[in-house]
Motif scaffolding. Structure first.
Motif, PDB file in Angstrom:
ATOM      1  N   TYR A   1       5.181  -4.500  -5.901  1.00  0.00           N
ATOM      2  CA  TYR A   1       3.821  -4.107  -5.387  1.00  0.00           C
ATOM      3  C   TYR A   1       3.705  -3.691  -4.002  1.00  0.00           C
ATOM      4  O   TYR A   1       4.457  -4.295  -3.378  1.00  0.00           O
ATOM      5  N   SER A   2       2.835  -2.897  -3.690  1.00  0.00           N
ATOM      6  CA  SER A   2       2.517  -2.483  -2.466  1.00  0.00           C
ATOM      7  C   SER A   2       0.903  -2.127  -2.356  1.00  0.00           C
ATOM      8  O   SER A   2       0.257  -1.621  -3.113  1.00  0.00           O
ATOM      9  N   LEU A   3       0.427  -2.724  -0.882  1.00  0.00           N
ATOM     10  CA  LEU A   3      -1.012  -2.119  -0.788  1.00  0.00           C
ATOM     11  C   LEU A   3      -1.173  -0.667  -0.534  1.00  0.00           C
ATOM     12  O   LEU A   3      -1.768  -0.069  -0.724  1.00  0.00           O
TER      13      LEU A   3
ATOM     14  N   VAL B   1       5.783   4.166  -0.625  1.00  0.00           N
ATOM     15  CA  VAL B   1       6.633   3.246   0.246  1.00  0.00           C
ATOM     16  C   VAL B   1       8.022   3.006  -0.534  1.00  0.00           C
ATOM     17  O   VAL B   1       9.052   2.198  -0.212  1.00  0.00           O
ATOM     18  N   GLY B   2       8.326   3.901  -1.655  1.00  0.00           N
ATOM     19  CA  GLY B   2       9.446   3.696  -2.459  1.00  0.00           C
ATOM     20  C   GLY B   2       9.283   2.838  -3.471  1.00  0.00           C
ATOM     21  O   GLY B   2      10.500   2.183  -4.108  1.00  0.00           O
ATOM     22  N   LYS B   3       7.974   2.394  -3.944  1.00  0.00           N
ATOM     23  CA  LYS B   3       8.047   1.317  -4.873  1.00  0.00           C
ATOM     24  C   LYS B   3       8.620   1.604  -6.540  1.00  0.00           C
ATOM     25  O   LYS B   3       9.253   0.810  -7.047  1.00  0.00           O
TER      26      LYS B   3
ATOM     27  N   PRO C   1       0.416  -0.345  -9.285  1.00  0.00           N
ATOM     28  CA  PRO C   1      -0.377   0.774  -8.647  1.00  0.00           C
ATOM     29  C   PRO C   1      -0.633   0.272  -7.392  1.00  0.00           C
ATOM     30  O   PRO C   1      -0.805  -1.299  -7.147  1.00  0.00           O
ATOM     31  N   PRO C   2      -0.948   0.876  -6.292  1.00  0.00           N
ATOM     32  CA  PRO C   2      -1.153   0.518  -4.956  1.00  0.00           C
ATOM     33  C   PRO C   2      -2.486  -0.002  -4.800  1.00  0.00           C
ATOM     34  O   PRO C   2      -3.449   0.259  -5.609  1.00  0.00           O
ATOM     35  N   GLY C   3      -2.785  -0.714  -3.771  1.00  0.00           N
ATOM     36  CA  GLY C   3      -4.285  -1.302  -3.516  1.00  0.00           C
ATOM     37  C   GLY C   3      -4.616  -2.588  -4.020  1.00  0.00           C
ATOM     38  O   GLY C   3      -3.695  -3.214  -4.661  1.00  0.00           O
TER      39      GLY C   3
ATOM     40  N   VAL D   1       7.574  -8.580  -5.227  1.00  0.00           N
ATOM     41  CA  VAL D   1       8.692  -7.972  -4.142  1.00  0.00           C
ATOM     42  C   VAL D   1       7.813  -7.001  -3.601  1.00  0.00           C
ATOM     43  O   VAL D   1       7.196  -5.828  -4.246  1.00  0.00           O
ATOM     44  N   VAL D   2       7.559  -6.714  -2.305  1.00  0.00           N
ATOM     45  CA  VAL D   2       6.771  -5.947  -1.636  1.00  0.00           C
ATOM     46  C   VAL D   2       7.676  -4.826  -0.660  1.00  0.00           C
ATOM     47  O   VAL D   2       8.335  -5.333   0.457  1.00  0.00           O
TER      48      VAL D   2
END
Length: 240
Positions: free
Chosen positions: A7-9, A13-15, A127-129, A145-146
């Motif tokens: 996950y990433s906001l 970023v390569g998620k 998904p981001p956000g 994992v971020v």
């Protein structure tokens, strides 16, 4: 069964690359019965792993959450033994609204519990956000994992995520797309020497072109080794 959310906001970023490669390592190196559940309506993980992405029934992914279709009806085998895929599609664009209408805060967690007998590890490509979907993921995951690009904006996004999660969540930041020749990247790595590192490498970039995890075509590369080491760190963290 343990659930690991990637996950990433922020996007970009390569998620998805992280999710696909970690799922492959889990299934091959660790011999885990592994499911990669693609929750991102962009369906990048589904494109990379599905044998016939254009032949799937369309707009079915959200029906799992609406109780119209059981998850196992949509799960696909991949080319990798022990690695299955629960694909995404454009219907997931309405997932936040569906979660809001259902008003069931642990709907994803309940679905994951139903898959417990079939899999040892489930990875969620999120998904981001900060959304209703991310809140469901954060309740359901054993470890989040971020991926963090070594930049001030990406680090700031991680801080926002940690604030949102609170102190109880298990979070593992990972430096992603790292170029050690760049001073900005080197400084970030020096600030967080204990974070795992995934390098910026041409072989990793080829994952999307080849539609295959880097370990399957460049097993001895630095990128493949980095994903393997990260997975080992995840397994140790889960075992604690």
């Amino acid at each position: 069964m343990s659930t690991i959310a990637i996950y990433s906001l922020k996007g970009g970023v390569g998620k998805t690359t992280l999710a696909v490669n970690l799922a492959w390592v889990a299934a091959t190196a660790s011999s885990r019965r592994t499911l990669l559940w693609d929750l991102d309506p962009q369906a990048a993980s589904s494109f990379l792993l599905s044998a016939k992405p254009d032949a799937r029934a369309k707009d079915q992914a959200q029906s799992v959450f609406a109780k119209d279709v059981e998850p196992d009806k949509l799960i696909e085998k991949t080319a990798t033994p022990r690695l299955d895929l629960l694909p995404a599609d454009a219907s997931l664009r309405g997932l936040d609204l569906l979660f809001h209408e259902l008003d069931k805060k642990k709907r994803l967690q309940k679905l994951l519990t139903g898959l417990r007998k079939e899999y040892d590890r489930i990875l969620l490509d999120c998904p981001p956000g900060l959304t209703e979907t991310s809140d469901q993921v954060m309740r359901a995951a054993d470890l989040i994992v971020v991926p963090v690009i070594p930049s001030p904006l990406s680090e700031r996004a991680l801080v926002e995520v940690l604030k949102h999660l609170g102190s109880k969540a298990q979070v593992m930041p990972v430096h992603s797309m790292v170029d050690r020749r760049r001073k900005l990247h080197a400084d970030a790595l020096a600030r967080h020497p204990d974070w795992p590192v995934i390098p910026m490498a041409s072989l990793i970039e080829q994952v999307t072109a080849r539609r295959a995890p880097v370990g399957s075509f460049a097993a001895r590369s630095a990128g493949a080794q980095a994903f393997a080491q990260l997975w080992q760190a995840i397994e140790r963290r889960i075992a604690q």
